[in-house]
Design an enzyme around this catalytic site. Sequence first.
Site, mmCIF file in Angstrom:
data_model
loop_
_atom_site.group_PDB
_atom_site.id
_atom_site.type_symbol
_atom_site.label_atom_id
_atom_site.label_comp_id
_atom_site.label_asym_id
_atom_site.label_seq_id
_atom_site.Cartn_x
_atom_site.Cartn_y
_atom_site.Cartn_z
ATOM 1 C CG LEU A 38 -2.067 -0.656 0.995
ATOM 2 C CD1 LEU A 38 -3.005 -0.729 2.342
ATOM 3 C CD2 LEU A 38 -3.255 -0.618 -0.211
ATOM 4 C CB ALA A 39 3.675 2.509 2.503
ATOM 5 N NE ARG A 99 -5.394 -5.153 16.326
ATOM 6 C CZ ARG A 99 -4.930 -5.479 15.421
ATOM 7 N NH1 ARG A 99 -4.029 -4.348 14.223
ATOM 8 N NH2 ARG A 99 -6.236 -4.635 14.714
ATOM 9 C CG HIS A 116 -1.236 -8.074 13.667
ATOM 10 N ND1 HIS A 116 -1.645 -9.164 11.897
ATOM 11 C CD2 HIS A 116 -2.002 -6.679 13.760
ATOM 12 C CE1 HIS A 116 -2.200 -8.302 11.642
ATOM 13 N NE2 HIS A 116 -2.551 -7.252 12.660
ATOM 14 C CD GLU A 171 4.106 -3.561 9.571
ATOM 15 O OE1 GLU A 171 3.319 -4.295 8.839
ATOM 16 O OE2 GLU A 171 4.595 -4.483 10.516
ATOM 17 N NE ARG A 202 -1.351 -1.453 12.884
ATOM 18 C CZ ARG A 202 -2.130 -2.580 12.353
ATOM 19 N NH1 ARG A 202 -3.657 -1.615 12.320
ATOM 20 N NH2 ARG A 202 -2.481 -3.237 12.521
ATOM 21 C CG LEU A 224 -5.346 -1.466 5.733
ATOM 22 C CD1 LEU A 224 -6.314 -1.975 5.910
ATOM 23 C CD2 LEU A 224 -4.662 -2.543 5.201
HETATM 24 C C1 LIG Z 1 -3.633 -10.742 8.777
HETATM 25 C C2 LIG Z 1 -3.018 -9.228 8.661
HETATM 26 C C3 LIG Z 1 -4.198 -8.465 8.548
HETATM 27 C C4 LIG Z 1 -4.384 -7.025 8.506
HETATM 28 N N1 LIG Z 1 -5.471 -6.826 9.079
HETATM 29 C C5 LIG Z 1 -5.023 -5.082 9.163
HETATM 30 C C6 LIG Z 1 -6.665 -4.331 8.558
HETATM 31 O O1 LIG Z 1 -7.368 -5.554 8.958
HETATM 32 N N2 LIG Z 1 -6.189 -3.307 8.882
HETATM 33 C C7 LIG Z 1 -5.294 -2.681 9.351
HETATM 34 O O2 LIG Z 1 -5.270 -0.940 9.170
HETATM 35 N N3 LIG Z 1 -4.269 -2.817 9.204
HETATM 36 C C8 LIG Z 1 -3.935 -3.805 9.217
HETATM 37 N N4 LIG Z 1 -3.198 -4.923 9.001
HETATM 38 C C9 LIG Z 1 -2.142 -4.457 8.672
HETATM 39 C C10 LIG Z 1 -0.950 -3.684 7.500
HETATM 40 O O3 LIG Z 1 -1.786 -5.150 6.865
HETATM 41 C C11 LIG Z 1 0.088 -3.731 6.872
HETATM 42 O O4 LIG Z 1 0.491 -2.902 8.434
HETATM 43 C C12 LIG Z 1 0.100 -2.470 5.743
HETATM 44 O O5 LIG Z 1 -0.416 -3.046 4.621
HETATM 45 C C13 LIG Z 1 1.820 -2.483 5.444
HETATM 46 O O6 LIG Z 1 1.492 -1.867 4.075
HETATM 47 P P1 LIG Z 1 3.106 -1.497 3.964
HETATM 48 O O7 LIG Z 1 3.153 -1.012 2.026
HETATM 49 O O8 LIG Z 1 3.667 -0.595 4.684
HETATM 50 O O9 LIG Z 1 3.899 -2.640 3.297
HETATM 51 P P2 LIG Z 1 3.883 -4.374 2.460
HETATM 52 O O10 LIG Z 1 2.521 -4.435 2.142
HETATM 53 O O11 LIG Z 1 4.426 -5.498 3.888
HETATM 54 O O12 LIG Z 1 4.355 -4.530 1.581
HETATM 55 C C14 LIG Z 1 5.757 -4.900 1.431
HETATM 56 C C15 LIG Z 1 6.576 -4.461 0.127
HETATM 57 O O13 LIG Z 1 8.181 -4.478 -0.103
HETATM 58 C C16 LIG Z 1 8.335 -4.921 -0.630
HETATM 59 N N5 LIG Z 1 9.600 -5.394 -0.128
HETATM 60 C C17 LIG Z 1 10.317 -5.858 1.440
HETATM 61 N N6 LIG Z 1 11.647 -5.724 1.462
HETATM 62 C C18 LIG Z 1 12.275 -5.679 0.044
HETATM 63 C C19 LIG Z 1 13.276 -6.302 -0.466
HETATM 64 N N7 LIG Z 1 14.285 -6.207 0.493
HETATM 65 N N8 LIG Z 1 13.487 -5.463 -1.912
HETATM 66 C C20 LIG Z 1 12.980 -5.391 -2.608
HETATM 67 N N9 LIG Z 1 10.361 -5.643 -2.354
HETATM 68 C C21 LIG Z 1 11.488 -5.921 -1.090
HETATM 69 C C22 LIG Z 1 7.229 -6.411 -0.616
HETATM 70 O O14 LIG Z 1 8.145 -6.843 -1.593
HETATM 71 C C23 LIG Z 1 6.654 -5.553 -0.843
HETATM 72 O O15 LIG Z 1 6.040 -5.367 -2.213
HETATM 73 C C24 LIG Z 1 -2.785 -6.886 8.428
HETATM 74 C C25 LIG Z 1 -1.822 -7.622 8.859
HETATM 75 C C26 LIG Z 1 -1.491 -8.611 8.908
HETATM 76 C C27 LIG Z 1 -1.087 -9.165 9.229
#
Ligand SMILES: Cc1cc2nc3c(=O)[nH]c(=O)nc-3n(C[C@H](O)[C@H](O)[C@H](O)COP(=O)(O)OP(=O)(O)OC[C@H]3O[C@@H](n4cnc5c(N)ncnc54)[C@H](O)[C@@H]3O)c2cc1C
Lengths: 637, 251
Positions: free
Chosen positions: A43-44, A330, A401, A425, A435, A441
């Site tokens: 997402l980010a 939580r 989590h 994250e 959190r 999200l």
């Molecule tokens: C089961 C579950 C349910 C959840 N439910 C909720 C909810 O209902 N509401 C809510 O607000 N939050 C929820 N969360 C938390 C939330 O989903 C996450 O914190 C959030 O989506 C993280 O987004 P992000 O973009 O930071 O990272 P991520 O979505 O983890 O994306 C990380 C990205 O980085 C890439 N990456 C990582 N390391 C490397 C590297 N070394 N080289 C190249 N690419 C790399 C990965 O491939 C991926 O594309 C939930 C989490 C879990 C585990």
Amino acid sequence: MKLDGKVPSGPIEKRWSKYIADLKPVNPANKRKFKVIVIGTGLAGGAAAATLAELGYNVHAFTYHDSPRRAHSIAAQGGINAAKNYQNDADSVWRLFYDTVKGGDFRSRESNVYRLAEVSANIIDQSVSQGVPFAREYGGYLANRSFGGALVSRTFYARGQTGQQLLLGVYSALNRQISLGKVTMHNRKEMLDVVIVDGRAVGVVVRDLLTGKMESHYGDAVVLATGGYANTYFLSTNAQHCNVTATYRAYKKGAFFANPCFTQIHPTCIPVSGEHQSKLTLMSESLRNDGRIWVPKATNDKRNPNDIPESERDYYLERMYPSYGNLAPRDISSRAAKRVCDEGRGVNATGNAVYLDFSDAIQRLGQQVIADRYGNLFEMYERITGVDPYNNPMMIYPALHYTMGGLWVDYNLMSNIEGLFVLGEANFSDHGANRLGASALMQGLSDGYFVLPNTINSYFGKGKPQTISTDHPEFKKSEVEANERINKLIAINGKETPTHFHRRLGKIMWDHVGMARNEQGLKLAIEKIRELREEFWQNLKIVGTASNINPVIEKANRVADFMEFAELLAYDALERDESCGAHFREEHQTEEGEAKRNDADFSFVSAWEYKGIGERPDMHKEELNFEFIHLAERSYK
Amino acid sequence: MKVKLHIWRQNGPNDKGKMVDYNLDNVSSDMSFLEMLDILNEDLILKGEEPVVFEHDCREGICGSCGLVINGKPHGPESGTTTCQLHMRKFKDGDDIFVEPFRSKAFSIVKDLMVDRSAYDRIQQSGGFISANVGSAPDANAIPIAKNIADLAMDAAACIGCGACAAACPNGSAMLFVAAKSSQLNLLPQGQPEKNKRVRAMINQMEKEGFGGCSNYYECEAACPKNISVRFIAKMNRDYFVAVVKEGTKV
Ligand SMILES: Cc1cc2nc3c(=O)[nH]c(=O)nc-3n(C[C@H](O)[C@H](O)[C@H](O)COP(=O)(O)OP(=O)(O)OC[C@H]3O[C@@H](n4cnc5c(N)ncnc54)[C@H](O)[C@@H]3O)c2cc1C
Ligand code: FES
């Protein structure tokens, strides 16, 4: 060294709008000349990459997945918060801001959190315009539900797939920019190093996972959006490949790691069933809207739950926290579950589980309503456990989590290294020590759609950074080091697999750096982590070659970083000699067993500076000032 | 329980590949299918052999990474279930289990059970989006959307992009995938301005990728772990017909 959060001054509700008003926009004709590297397309990162490309920047995005649609964000079930006040229940930007700061147990930066609450409403607008099918009422307007830690109904959701739907929205925006040639997408490429020249982040070294080749990429700015590090604990609700490598390697290059000990444990996961367990599955917290949590009043009660009469059940959350009841935040719910299980009242063969019971709700609302609300979650539960939750209470137990800690960033989301931005994250901002549900999200999308596109403008407004050739010795050095490390791992030629070591590391972390921590346990953990790390480097076994796709090498390379990072996490937990939010130090609790914060001594962000493997890192403090919210005891009674 | 595994091993896209047999004795019925493969792989590594490569990540049935043909069926015997959500209690002691990759003309094999599904990304890039820049969106409640339409769009949106539909189809058609993706957006008011262009572009790209056409076998629906309905194919065909009448076939 004094850490400057670069927080603007003035009334809090004006800070962000004034920041934007004061920006010097980059000349549109020049934007194409600025190359931005985005690591991670969850997402980010996905939102940032798409939005920067819409603005005209030249974006290169990287992920280790075969497609951006697979990022871990996809797994989020429950929902996303936004201060829309569509339910007319007195929600507001201020209330969301207040709830988030309080929920974070007063360990976050007020200005960042206010901005997050402020842009939250725009996220919903943006997502809907992309075609994200949020749940709606019969009148055609958007539906909301409530979530832990809030008394208003501000959570938007799309069945049990909110993360997938939001990520597909991001992915579609990204696809559009890929098709327009404005984003170059690099799938199956894993970032292994940030390259720094004269104190500025100038690019990355990535490994092509299909060929094993190292590549260098220059960027005028580098954005890390690589997710959290919950998998340090081996068993967590995170996807299998989530890891700490990107942020940890940036830390080794001088970026400060903030509050690593703030790790969140989710109260409602399916309990462990055996040694083979590879991950833990979350049951969305939204279930707590209608499910009631209980254990038998008696210890060691082995009766079938349906045979235990009402009078012999202890609905302990309702009893201990009458105003929030089953919706207590939580950390509080998780510790309460641990406490009743430690008392010998846990259920399941392991004694490490509590009931989450829907029978009241089914009686009151009918099975159909419950099926409409949670149908897919109920199915998932039955598929995994073989038990039908419409007729038997679910069994749940807390699991690792989410990680609130991450690379330190200022108000611009820039780390202490110039030109290195961190989103989602992967950074530490916004959630403090805990959190609230449905806020990750929100934060990821806020960072990606709305914050970074402005703050990067502020950075680029100073002029185009000097391009550094990828032939520069620093790039070459990073490539050589990344290759050498893989060769070193292969050369060990020992007797145990990467997963074997990961599982053992996870056990140390869960036992001593888990839901409840104390000085003795943390010191022991640090010793044990060091021993295990030594054993890892002497007895690891890898098969296959580095020049073809090789999941064993990928895993070993990530576990090697967890082995070092775990020690940092434990140091932070040891150093933070107070209880706050999800960080519970047994030495600091009230008579009723609640966390006892120590604002006089610990109202700061701990930002750690790398000093070498096995060396004690240096801690820098960013003092937190609460100008707008009065520091208060966090009570949910 | 004990199981006899017969697994497709192929070292790379140009290798010929073959089925290899493995016996596993210590399988618990609470394990997921992938956890069972984990055990096999741990054993293989200890023996100095290369583990079986397969894709997986979330293990919750949502990321669409996993996808194995198990006993001839994409995602195995349990309907509406991804490979990672399949549990060993669905098998019996002593069972023979055949494990192969998702095969389709447009999916080449990367290694063992891992295939290249980037064609799905390219179909999405061709038009599977609504052109809405950040900053231009009106208030989310400005356009009410009837609940039944929103629900239908959500049914389509449940697609996880795993590729089971194309792997199941005797023609190697990706119609169910393309139908789900185009219908989600074409159903919603926000998706109307680009409706015709979208459906033409996506179908055009699908053909370019080498996916076959649909001749109503409905194997895709049976294999879909998210139970996406073939009715969306009918809807896409209608959308396509209208679009071609209005704008021609050239994209
Ligand atoms: C089961 C579950 C349910 C959840 N439910 C909720 C909810 O209902 N509401 C809510 O607000 N939050 C929820 N969360 C938390 C939330 O989903 C996450 O914190 C959030 O989506 C993280 O987004 P992000 O973009 O930071 O990272 P991520 O979505 O983890 O994306 C990380 C990205 O980085 C890439 N990456 C990582 N390391 C490397 C590297 N070394 N080289 C190249 N690419 C790399 C990965 O491939 C991926 O594309 C939930 C989490 C879990 C585990
Ligand atoms: S591993 Fe994600 S759907 Fe199976």
